[in-house]
Enzyme design. Sequence first.
Site, mmCIF file in Angstrom:
data_model
loop_
_atom_site.group_PDB
_atom_site.id
_atom_site.type_symbol
_atom_site.label_atom_id
_atom_site.label_comp_id
_atom_site.label_asym_id
_atom_site.label_seq_id
_atom_site.Cartn_x
_atom_site.Cartn_y
_atom_site.Cartn_z
ATOM 1 N N ALA A 8 15.493 0.956 -31.459
ATOM 2 C CA ALA A 8 14.788 1.196 -32.719
ATOM 3 C C ALA A 8 13.531 2.025 -32.465
ATOM 4 O O ALA A 8 12.902 1.894 -31.412
ATOM 5 C CB ALA A 8 14.408 -0.128 -33.371
ATOM 6 N N ASP A 9 13.173 2.890 -33.421
ATOM 7 C CA ASP A 9 11.860 3.537 -33.348
ATOM 8 C C ASP A 9 10.909 2.792 -34.288
ATOM 9 O O ASP A 9 11.311 1.828 -34.960
ATOM 10 C CB ASP A 9 11.950 5.039 -33.657
ATOM 11 C CG ASP A 9 12.402 5.336 -35.084
ATOM 12 O OD1 ASP A 9 12.330 4.435 -35.946
ATOM 13 O OD2 ASP A 9 12.826 6.479 -35.336
ATOM 14 N N SER A 10 9.648 3.221 -34.327
ATOM 15 C CA SER A 10 8.654 2.455 -35.092
ATOM 16 C C SER A 10 9.004 2.403 -36.579
ATOM 17 O O SER A 10 8.762 1.403 -37.251
ATOM 18 C CB SER A 10 7.259 3.043 -34.891
ATOM 19 O OG SER A 10 7.247 4.396 -35.286
ATOM 20 N N LEU A 11 9.600 3.477 -37.063
ATOM 21 C CA LEU A 11 9.977 3.499 -38.477
ATOM 22 C C LEU A 11 11.137 2.528 -38.746
ATOM 23 O O LEU A 11 11.185 1.885 -39.793
ATOM 24 C CB LEU A 11 10.383 4.931 -38.865
ATOM 25 C CG LEU A 11 10.225 5.340 -40.323
ATOM 26 C CD1 LEU A 11 8.830 5.066 -40.837
ATOM 27 C CD2 LEU A 11 10.549 6.818 -40.480
ATOM 28 N N ASP A 12 12.050 2.417 -37.760
ATOM 29 C CA ASP A 12 13.152 1.447 -37.903
ATOM 30 C C ASP A 12 12.600 0.031 -38.050
ATOM 31 O O ASP A 12 13.111 -0.764 -38.832
ATOM 32 C CB ASP A 12 14.065 1.483 -36.669
ATOM 33 C CG ASP A 12 14.949 2.725 -36.637
ATOM 34 O OD1 ASP A 12 15.445 3.109 -37.696
ATOM 35 O OD2 ASP A 12 15.130 3.281 -35.537
#
Lengths: 77, 245
Positions: free
Chosen positions: A35-39
């Site tokens: 996951a990235d921070s937006l996820d």
Amino acid sequence: MSDIADRVKKIVVEHLGVDEDKVVESASFIDDLGADSLDTVELVMAFEEEFGIEIPDDAAETIQTVGDAVNFIKGAV
Amino acid sequence: MFDLTGKNALVTGASGGIGGAIAKALHAAGASVALSGTREAPLQELAAELGERAHVVPANLSDADAVAALPKAAAEAMGSVDVLVNNAGITRDNLFMRMSDDEWQQVLDVNLTSVFRLSRGVLRGMMKARWGRIVNITSVVGTTGNPGQGNYAAAKAGLVGMSKSLAYEVASRGITVNCVAPGFIATAMTDKLNDEQKGKILTQIPAGAMGAPDDIAAAVTYLASPAAGYVTGATLHVNGGMSMV
């Protein structure tokens, strides 16, 4: 697995498009599930919607793993 | 040329010359539009003119509660907000040394802070849809500065930096954030200028004429359309060559 854990798992699988067997309690959203921070923001929003709860920002920061999410939601619903 | 069929667009400041032209252009491209503004009568008039696919959602953008409620009201009227055009703006011109805190704050609140809040309000739906367009109307003076408009220029320049930052954050989700920067556009606001003032302005414009609201509406329609999906964080200057940046 409890009902809450199953629902959390389902959201994570759907949202991150990862294999179901990878979504274990100890799995970190960012380190293990890609996951990235937006996820992570989107996951928190999805949890809020699914369980009808509010997850404040400072609590959201402590939710790093699938188990963290399940435990937080168990305490909040 | 640019097809917005099935898209739902919220336009602020739709009671004004430029906002009205933007709403008409998006509607003509097939979008449903939610018309926002402080004065309800001209909004109703425009909605009646457009007919189907037009909704009126009045809001005073200097009121934080009204700003918070607007994305929801628009989504309820149309089903979603796929396109947000932040066009509303006010001026409280004064020379810097004479500018009051209130004049400064009012312009920052409406022209910058409300855009932050409205954008934040529509993002959740756009993130889920994996598609969204935010178009912020700035101004040539945000780039060049303008005497008497320290507050206005600060807010417009602020929009550009804000748009670029947001563009970074949401680009991977199919959401673009861009600005359109008008130069001098003939509206009720510029009608108030006398011939001498107008003449002076025209000498600075290579095209030799003021722009029309439709010139801005065309730029917005492009940026709102699927055709502009690879354009984000950009400012499209529409100023007749007045400032080539």
